[in-house]
Design an enzyme around this catalytic site. Structure first.
Site, PDB file in Angstrom:
ATOM      1  CG  HIS B 122     -23.386  31.854   5.608  1.00  0.00           C
ATOM      2  ND1 HIS B 122     -22.345  31.003   5.332  1.00  0.00           N
ATOM      3  CD2 HIS B 122     -23.131  33.000   4.930  1.00  0.00           C
ATOM      4  CE1 HIS B 122     -21.502  31.616   4.519  1.00  0.00           C
ATOM      5  NE2 HIS B 122     -21.953  32.825   4.261  1.00  0.00           N
ATOM      6  CG  ASP B 199     -23.547  32.761  12.174  1.00  0.00           C
ATOM      7  OD1 ASP B 199     -22.840  33.768  12.373  1.00  0.00           O
ATOM      8  OD2 ASP B 199     -23.710  32.263  11.046  1.00  0.00           O
ATOM      9  CD  GLN B 202     -23.978  39.353   7.797  1.00  0.00           C
ATOM     10  OE1 GLN B 202     -24.063  40.578   7.846  1.00  0.00           O
ATOM     11  NE2 GLN B 202     -23.180  38.745   6.947  1.00  0.00           N
ATOM     12  CE  LYS B 225     -19.482  38.063   7.647  1.00  0.00           C
ATOM     13  NZ  LYS B 225     -19.590  38.141   6.202  1.00  0.00           N
ATOM     14  CB  CYS B 363     -23.048  31.566   1.373  1.00  0.00           C
ATOM     15  SG  CYS B 363     -21.589  31.770   0.371  1.00  0.00           S
TER      16      CYS B 363
END
Lengths: 141, 405
Positions: B122, B199, B202, B225, B363
Site C-alpha cells: 500500500h 503491516d 488487512q 478495520k 492506493c
C-alpha cells in the site's frame, strides 16, 4: 443560437422523462458511446484532468469569438457526463462561459459525480473549462 | 459455526436502505462497519466517564486512564506481546508506519543501507520509506510480484542481504488478497540481521496473530478495520528496539522533565504518545477487540474463507470476468475486471443497486502497473457478509455488464 441556459434546460427536460436510475445511466452510457474520441495527439499530459480513477482529457480551441471544447474519458459514464458539460459550454464566448452558472448537474441528479470526494476529475474539469474562458476573456478585455 | 444473522443484528448500518435497495457492503477492506457495542462504548465513555487521562488526580481522569491502559493490555494479550509498554497507540496504520520509518530510520539508517519492500505494498508502506531513504541516502529494494499476485521466497532471499536494515511487508495485500509468507520472510531477514515490520492492516481482522511466535520486530494495524473507531491504531514494537528509537513527536505526556537547557523523555510507551490521544476511540477499540475475541478469529477465518471460495467460484462463472490475485493463500479480497469495461463504470452501476465495492488503484499503484491495468473493482468481505449478498453482487455485475457492453 441557444444560450448556455437553453441547453441546460433541454438536458433537464430530457432527464425528467427517465423513470429510474438505470434509464438515466443507460442514456449517459449511450451518449458517451456516441461521442467521438478525442484525437490521440490531444490526449497529452497537459490536457489531462487529474482524478483518482477515470482518466479525462480536455482540449480547447478558439474559433472566432467562441471557445470550442473537446473532451474524452476512458470510463464511459464519465465520458457521458463530460460530454454533457461540453455540450453545455462549448461554442460560446469566453465571457458567457466564465459567467455561466451550471445548475443542470444538480437538477438531473448527478451532483455526486462532481463532488470533490468522488475524485473522478469532473469538478476539476469544470474549473478548467472556466479557467480557459477566464484567461481568454481577460486577453480580450 | 457462526450465527451470521445474530452477528448482522449487531451492526445497525446493515439495515440501511441505499438508493431504495438494502445495503450490500463489500468495502470492508477500506473499513469495517461498527457493532452497536462499539458505538455504545464510545458514547457511554463521553456521557459518563470522560476527562483527559494521565496526571489528573480527580476521579474521572483516573477512570479514563484505567480504561485506556486496560485496552493497552487487552491489545497486548490479543496479539500476544510480551509487555504492555510494547503497545503504542497511534492514529492508524499509516501513522504507525510513519513513526517507525522516521524514528527507526533516524536512529538506524545510514548511507548505503537498504530497505526491502514488496511490489504489492500500500502507498502508506512505500512513501514513508521513500522520504526517509532520500534523507538518509538509502536504497529501496522491491520484492517483485508474480502473475498470481504472490511473491517468491527465492526473490526474498536474493534481495534481503547484509545491507538490509529493515524489511517492511504487508501480511495481506489490500489490492489482491494475497497472504504473504511472513514467518519465512521474518526468518530470512533475521538471518541477515535485518528488522521486520509487518503491516497487518488487512490481516488483524481475519487472521489470529502472535507477535512472539512470529518474532516480528514491528507490527502495525488500524482500529477501524477491526470493527473499531476511526483514528485509532496500534504500533507493536519489541521493547529493546523501541527503547533505542528517538521520539517521533514532541509534546505533553512524552516527557519526564522539560527545561530550556534540556528535556528528558518518558519511558515506553509514553515516549511515543505525545499530546492528548483519541481516548474515547481507544476505549471503544477495546470493545471491538473483545467483540472479535468472543466470536473467535479462528471461526471468523473459517467462515470468511468459505465465503471467499463461494464468491470466487460464482464470479468466475461470469463471462469475461478476470480475477486479479489468485494466489493459493488468500484472504477476503476479490479484485476483478470485466473485459473491456472500466472499473469506475462498473462501480457506479453497482452503487446504484445499493452494492458498495471499491474501484480504482486501491492506493497500490505499483500493483496496477504490474498488471498494466488502470485499476480494479474490489469486493472485500467481513464476518457479517453472506452468500446471499454474494449472489446479489453477481446479479449486480451481470446488470452492469449488460448496461455497459
Amino acid at each position: 443560437m441557444p444560450t448556455i441556459n437553453d441547453i441546460q434546460d433541454d438536458i433537464i427536460e430530457c432527464f425528467s422523462m427517465f423513470e429510474d436510475w438505470s434509464e438515466k445511466y443507460e442514456y449517459l452510457i449511450d451518449f458517451g458511446k456516441s461521442l467521438e474520441h478525442l484525437e490521440e495527439k490531444y490526449k497529452t499530459e497537459e490536457n489531462r484532468i487529474h482524478g483518482c480513477q477515470s482518466r479525462v482529457w480536455l482540449h480547447a480551441e478558439q474559433q472566432g469569438d467562441k471557445i470550442i471544447f473537446y473532451a474524452d474519458s476512458d470510463a464511459i459514464i464519465t465520458k457521458g457526463i463530460v460530454g454533457l458539460l461540453v455540450k453545455v459550454l462549448s461554442n460560446h464566448t469566453a465571457n458567457e462561459i466564465a459567467t455561466s452558472e451550471l445548475y443542470f448537474i444538480d437538477k438531473i441528479g448527478l451532483r455526486e459525480h462532481l463532488s470533490p470526494t468522488r475524485a473522478n476529475g469532473l469538478l476539476s474539469m469544470v474549473k478548467k473549462m472556466k479557467s480557459y474562458a477566464l484567461i481568454w476573456d481577460n486577453q480580450q478585455a | 459455526m457462526l450465527d451470521i444473522q445474530k452477528i448482522r443484528a449487531d451492526f445497525p448500518i446493515l439495515n440501511e436502505t441505499i438508493r431504495g435497495k438494502k445495503l450490500v457492503y463489500f468495502d470492508n477492506g477500506a473499513s469495517t462497519q461498527k457493532p452497536q457495542a462499539v458505538i455504545d462504548a464510545e458514547k457511554y465513555y463521553y456521557e459518563h466517564q470522560y476527562a483527559n487521562i494521565h496526571r489528573g488526580v480527580h476521579y474521572l481522569s483516573q477512570i479514563g486512564t484505567d480504561l485506556y491502559e486496560q485496552v493497552r493490555r487487552q491489545v497486548q494479550e490479543f496479539i500476544n506481546a510480551k509487555h504492555d509498554h510494547e503497545i503504542i497507540y497511534t492514529k492508524g496504520t499509516t501513522n504507525s508506519i510513519n513513526l517507525v520509518a522516521y524514528s527507526f530510520g533516524r536512529k538506524f539508517l545510514n548511507e548505503g543501507d537498504e530497505i526491502v519492500l514488496t511490489e504489492m505494498e500500500h502507498h502508506s508502506n512505500i512513501v514513508p520509506w521513500q522520504i526517509i531513504s532520500e534523507e538518509k541516502k538509502c536504497t529501496i529494494k522491491v520484492i517483485p510480484l508474480q502473475q498470481d499476485g504472490s511473491i517468491s521466497l527465492e526473490d526474498a532471499e536474493k534481495l534481503i542481504t547484509d545491507k538490509t536494515k529493515i524489511v517492511s511487508i504487508t501480511y495481506v495485500s489490500n489490492a489482491l488478497g494475497t497472504i504473504n509468507p511472513i514467518q519465512e520472510i521474518i526468518d530470512i531477514a533475521h538471518k541477515k540481521g535485518a528488522k521486520v515490520l509487518v503491516d497487518a492492516a488487512q490481516a488483524i481482522q481475519h487472521i489470529p496473530i502472535d507477535v512472539q511466535a512470529l518474532d516480528v520486530d514491528f507490527l502495525v494495524f488500524s482500529g477501524h478495520k477491526i470493527y473499531g473507531p476511526t483514528g485509532t491504531g496500534i504500533l507493536y514494537g519489541k521493547e529493546e528496539i523501541l527503547n533505542e528509537m528517538p521520539p517521533y513527536e514532541g509534546g505533553g505526556d512524552m516527557i519526564k522533565t522539560v527545561s530550556f537547557s534540556g528535556t528528558t523523555f518518558s519511558d515506553l510507551p509514553f515516549k511515543f504518545e505525545a499530546g492528548t490521544p483519541n481516548i474515547a476511540g481507544c476505549v471503544a477499540l477495546g470493545t471491538a477487540i473483545k467483540y472479535v475475541q468472543e466470536i473467535g478469529l479462528k471461526n471468523i477465518q473459517t467462515y470468511e474463507t468459505e465465503l471467499l471460495q463461494y464468491a470466487t467460484e460464482k464470479l468466475m462463472q461470469i463471462d469475461g470476468l478476470k480475477i486479479y490475485g489468485t494466489s493459493k493463500h488468500k484472504s477476503s479480497v476479490i479484485s476483478f475486471l470485466l473485459d473491456g469495461l472500466h472499473p469506475y463504470d462498473v462501480g457506479v452501476i453497482l452503487d446504484n443497486q445499493g452494492i458498495a465495492i471499491r474501484t480504482g488503484h486501491h492506493c497500490a499503484q505499483p500493483v496496477m502497473d504490474y498488471y498494466k491495468i488502470p485499476g480494479t473493482c474490489r469486493a472485500t468481505f467481513a464476518m457479517y457478509n453472506t452468500k446471499e449478498e454474494v449472489d446479489i453482487l453477481v446479479d449486480g455485475i451481470l446488470k452492469a455488464k449488460k448496461m455497459l457492453s
